[in-house]
Design an enzyme around this catalytic site. Structure first.
Site, PDB file in Angstrom:
ATOM      1  N   ARG A  68       0.989  -1.104   0.150  1.00  0.00           N
ATOM      2  CA  ARG A  68       0.028   0.219   0.129  1.00  0.00           C
ATOM      3  C   ARG A  68       0.982   1.359  -0.087  1.00  0.00           C
ATOM      4  O   ARG A  68       0.251   2.378  -0.282  1.00  0.00           O
ATOM      5  CB  ARG A  68      -0.791   0.127   1.244  1.00  0.00           C
ATOM      6  N   GLU A  70      -3.027  -7.599   4.087  1.00  0.00           N
ATOM      7  CA  GLU A  70      -3.910  -7.744   3.770  1.00  0.00           C
ATOM      8  C   GLU A  70      -4.588  -8.649   3.620  1.00  0.00           C
ATOM      9  O   GLU A  70      -4.272  -9.469   2.650  1.00  0.00           O
ATOM     10  CB  GLU A  70      -4.374  -6.686   3.133  1.00  0.00           C
ATOM     11  N   GLU A 130     -10.034  -0.460  -4.817  1.00  0.00           N
ATOM     12  CA  GLU A 130      -9.472   0.783  -4.380  1.00  0.00           C
ATOM     13  C   GLU A 130      -7.904   0.921  -4.534  1.00  0.00           C
ATOM     14  O   GLU A 130      -7.427   2.159  -5.301  1.00  0.00           O
ATOM     15  CB  GLU A 130      -9.398   0.440  -2.841  1.00  0.00           C
ATOM     16  N   ASP A 174     -11.169   8.224 -10.478  1.00  0.00           N
ATOM     17  CA  ASP A 174     -11.689  10.039 -10.406  1.00  0.00           C
ATOM     18  C   ASP A 174     -10.190  10.977 -11.309  1.00  0.00           C
ATOM     19  O   ASP A 174      -9.667  11.276 -10.404  1.00  0.00           O
ATOM     20  CB  ASP A 174     -11.161   9.893  -9.037  1.00  0.00           C
ATOM     21  N   HIS A 187     -18.885  -4.109   1.501  1.00  0.00           N
ATOM     22  CA  HIS A 187     -18.342  -5.110   0.726  1.00  0.00           C
ATOM     23  C   HIS A 187     -18.332  -4.960  -0.249  1.00  0.00           C
ATOM     24  O   HIS A 187     -19.382  -4.636  -0.990  1.00  0.00           O
ATOM     25  CB  HIS A 187     -19.262  -6.859   0.428  1.00  0.00           C
ATOM     26  N   CYS A 207     -16.535  -5.254  -2.846  1.00  0.00           N
ATOM     27  CA  CYS A 207     -17.053  -5.892  -4.426  1.00  0.00           C
ATOM     28  C   CYS A 207     -18.508  -6.248  -4.637  1.00  0.00           C
ATOM     29  O   CYS A 207     -18.626  -5.988  -6.472  1.00  0.00           O
ATOM     30  CB  CYS A 207     -17.086  -7.435  -3.771  1.00  0.00           C
TER      31      CYS A 207
END
Length: 860
Positions: A512, A545, A556, A613, A826, A828
């Site tokens: 990350r 993770e 994400e 974005d 969730h 997803c």
């Protein structure tokens, strides 16, 4: 026939003398309009008088020198406005048995405007319109008759006129009298014959030669005729019945007899019928218009292109009338039938034919708009790397179709234009979208027909203008998924053949806090070794993770990558505070490979149905579609709006540009460190002043430099990466630039009421549950920023998908009784897990904490 032509020419000269004169103001001929004592008369009276003068061999004035230049205009006027008047007048003085024929008009095979008015007048006098109804039924139900009707008259050249005049002047009086007598007799007999056969005083040889995109029908005359006749209810039904009879025969002619290739004038038929302003009325929608659309859809490609070019010259009002005619038929057929997966709308002949006809109007709308076909960007010089693996089609013995990407519409090729070439059509593109059709279209079946390309099954994806962005996005989704499954299957087959285990997914394992380094290095290796792997389904794993990527982790991942890449501190893009837009940094220190990888990320987002974005100006999407940026793109797209305004004022300046502004063809920019960089728009540009004469060239070259040349290296690399993922996708075929922006960025309008209306509930909740009512009241009270955080928390992105939040399909599920735990989600599957809190205040507090501090993935 030569005597008849001479007689005809003499009559025309008399007619011209009576209406226009010889041009000599001191003329003494009482039968000449130039004579001071001459009494003016209307065209009909002049036609009758011309015949009388011809019979007595009256004096003809020699053309005055000041009038010789109007000879062509005379012939044009006589051909268009007077010839049929002469023929009419000639018939009036023929023998009496002509009157009975005139009453019934039994032998009229095709029409002119004058002939229609003659019949209409005759019927009006007797208050019996049955002869007119019979003539309309006979002519408009006959392809041959309609093709010959309303022809434009031939315009004689000056050479032909001089030749005819010379022959007349060379004759002595005796020869002229003898010729006139013989010609009069021959002319009378032939006029009677032609009047009885056609009602026209001209033959096919009188029709002028036309250019490749012209038609021989007089469209203005057709419109005037329709305006007169359609106001009469008694004759309106005749057009309807004639069209019902005409259409099947025309369809047969085009399907089996190749009639258009033998006679291009066959297109007149469709031009004439489409001028009928009542085609969209209910009486036509059941039988007549569907049959006519089927016939029109059988036209060969050159004929369709010719129609599109012709209609592109029409006004926006006329284009809209034709568009609404076909749209009304499609809508009528859709709502009057129950289409579903067993009864496909693709199998309805009327809807399919009307859609094909609407395509002609669509391209006419594009051609008639503000079109720019010049500023096209060149394709990358180097081809995209080829995959070292076999494709599914190749393993099965089939060749891959069009490795360079999606198909191109044949009509688009024939016309030499693309939708992206049109900046502003005559009427908006949105008006061509048919929402009822989109509602009943089974997109999975339609996509299958699109890929198979059989003649028996029609796909509406071949006419993307009629589909809305949501429907097209679904088609793109099917294409992407099938391509993913294909690559996965290839991997399995390949591993069986070679005996080695290959990964069926595009796996990215990233840290990350080092997401850019990890992701871009991995993607760079894949792009170099085997670009086909980019078309596999993306699977992202964050190191340390536990989240399993079913779509949410990828969302994400893309968000974090975009945040890092577009960070101004990195220097790859510049950011303008006033427009909130990013632009390529021409002074960036990053190599081309970095921009290529950014293009790959953008392509992967589309390919994996993720919203980003990003805030690019529209010119970026136009450039991705193969168009270069121009001055007009600076107006609402480029970050430097002050530059656009300055250049616009330069173009509009009324004084002396050279003396007052003192600028040259050399411009300056600043690099990352604020140092000026000089650039010559032309060779020795610093020595070339900008003047009133060359300022347009200066503005065009300035815009070209800012939008194209200054960022050419960066953008080509970016586009190359984008095409590595999308080169075989129908993206470019289906979407316009503004729709691609919507596809990548999602909708900026957040309608949370639409989200509430479409949300489903699970685990014991319903829309009437107390906690659910409290939840929606709380959410609607949030600020815009808090609402975006909620979307980010629940779905993985703060943007609405194509079609708005109503297309999101969110689920709120019960997650136990009252507790101090925060809500979870969730991403997803767009599922919100909501405990049954006892109060609205507690719900608001826990929800705000969850959406504000949410980051990362864990196992529940």
């Amino acid at each position: 026939m030569s005597k008849r032509a001479a007689a005809k020419h003499l009559i025309e000269r008399y007619y011209h003398q009576l209406t226009e004169g010889c041009g000599n103001e001191s003329c003494t001929n009482d039968c000449c309009a130039s004579c001071p004592t001459f009494h003016r008369m209307d065209n009909n009276a002049a036609a009758v008088k011309a015949l009388e003068l011809y019979k007595i061999n009256a004096k003809l004035c020699d053309p005055h020198p000041s009038k010789k230049g109007t000879s062509s205009a005379y012939l044009e006027n006589s051909a268009i406005g007077g010839h049929n008047n002469l023929a009419c007048a000639n018939r009036k003085i023929k023998h009496k048995d002509l009157h009975s024929m005139r009453d019934n008009f039994k032998d009229v095979k095709y029409l002119t405007e004058e002939k229609v008015y003659e019949i209409l007048e005759s019927c009006g006098e007797k208050e019996d319109y049955s002869p007119l109804i019979r003539v309309i039924g006979r002519v408009f139900s006959s392809a041959e008759g309609l093709v010959q009707s309303f022809r434009r008259s031939k315009q004689h050249t000056k050479e032909e006129l001089k030749s005819l005049q010379a022959k007349d002047e060379d004759k002595d009086e005796d020869e002229k009298e003898a010729a006139a007598t013989a010609a009069c007799s021959a002319s009378a007999m032939e006029e009677d014959s032609e009047a009885s056969s056609s009602g026209l005083g001209e033959s096919d040889n009188d029709v002028q030669k036309l250019g490749p995109d012209e038609v021989s029908v007089d469209i203005d005359a057709v419109r005037r005729v329709y305006e007169r006749l359609l106001s009469n209810e008694k004759v309106e039904a005749a057009f309807l019945n004639a069209l019902v009879y005409l259409s099947p025969n025309v369809e047969c002619d085009l399907t089996y007899h190749n009639v258009y290739s033998r006679d291009p004038n066959y297109l007149n038929l469709f031009v004439i019928v489409m001028e009928n302003g009542n085609l969209h009325s209910p009486e036509y929608l059941e039988i007549a218009l569907p049959q006519f659309c089927k016939a029109m859809s059988k036209l060969p490609l050159p004929a369709l292109a010719k129609l599109a070019r012709l209609w592109s010259c029409y006004s926006a009002v006329q284009i809209r009338r034709m568009m609404e005619t076909f749209q009304q038929l499609i809508t009528y057929k859709v709502i009057s039938n129950e289409f579903n997966s067993r009864n496909l709308v693709n199998d309805d002949d009327a809807v399919v034919a009307a859609t094909k006809c609407l395509k002609i109007v669509y391209y006419a709308n594009v051609l008639g708009g503000d079109v720019d076909t010049e500023h096209n960007d060149e394709e990358d010089e180097d081809p995209l790397p080829e995959s070292s693996e076999l494709t599914l089609q190749e393993l099965l013995g089939e060749e891959r179709r069009s490795k360079k990407g999606p198909r191109v519409d044949p009509l688009e090729l024939e016309l030499g234009i693309r939708t992206s070439d049109c900046r502003r059509p005559l009427i908006s593109f949105e008006e061509f979208v048919n929402e009822p059709l989109n509602d009943v279209l089974e997109m999975d079946k339609d996509y299958t027909f699109f890929k198979v390309e059989t003649e028996n099954k029609f796909s509406f994806m071949t006419c993307p203008f009629i589909l809305n962005a949501v429907t097209k996005n679904l088609g793109l989704y099917y294409d992407n998924r099938i391509r993913m499954y294909s690559e996965r299957r290839i991997t399995v087959l390949y591993s069986l053949v070679q005996g080695q285990q290959l990964n069926p997914y595009l796996r990215l394992k990233v840290r990350r806090d080092h997401i850019i380094d990890d992701a871009l290095v991995r993607l760079e290796m894949i792009a170099m070794e085997n670009p086909a792997d980019l078309k596999k389904q993306l699977y992202v794993e964050f190191e340390g993770e536990q989240g399993v990527d079913e779509g949410g982790v990828s969302k994400e991942f893309f968000q974090l990558v975009v945040e890092e890449i577009f960070n101004p501190d990195i220097g790859m893009f510049t950011y303008d505070e006033s427009t909130k837009l990013f632009w390529f940094n021409p002074s960036s220190f990053e190599n081309e490979g970095q921009f290529t990888l950014i293009g790959i990320v953008l392509g992967l987002a589309i390919y994996n149905n993720c919203i980003l974005d990003v805030h690019f100006p529209m010119v970026v999407y136009r450039k991705l579609m193969g168009k270069k940026g121009t001055f007009r793109d600076l107006s609402d797209s480029h970050p430097v709006l002050i530059l656009y305004q300055s250049l616009k004022e330069l173009l509009e300046y009324e004084g002396s540009v050279e003396e007052d502004m003192m600028i040259t063809f050399q411009i300056s920019q600043t690099d990352l460190f604020g140092n000026p960089i000089m650039y010559n728009l032309r060779e020795n540009g610093d020595k070339i002043p900008v003047t009133n004469e060359n300022r347009k060239e200066f503005v065009a070259q300035y815009a070209d430099y800012m939008l194209n040349k200054s960022v050419e290296k960066q953008f080509k690399a970016f586009r190359r990466g984008f095409h590595m993922v999308t080169n075989e996708s129908p993206l470019k075929y289906l979407f316009r630039p503004e729709e691609i922006e919507l596809l990548i960025c999602g909708s900026r309008n957040l309608e949370f009421q639409a989200l509430e209306d479409t949300t489903e509930y699970d685990g014991g909740y319903s829309k009437d549950s107390r906690i659910i009512r409290d939840f929606w009241e709380t959410l609607h009270s949030f600020s815009e920023e808090q609402k975006r955080l909620f979307l980010q928390f629940t779905t993985g992105t703060d943007r609405a998908p194509v079609g708005g939040l109503g297309k999101l399909k969110m689920i709120i599920a019960k997650n136990g009784p009252d507790t101090d735990r925060l809500p979870t989600s969730h991403t997803c599957f767009n599922v919100l897990l909501l405990p049954e809190y006892t109060s609205r205040e507690k719900l608001r507090d826990r929800l705000l904490k969850a959406i504000t501090y949410a980051k990362g993935f864990g196992m529940l």
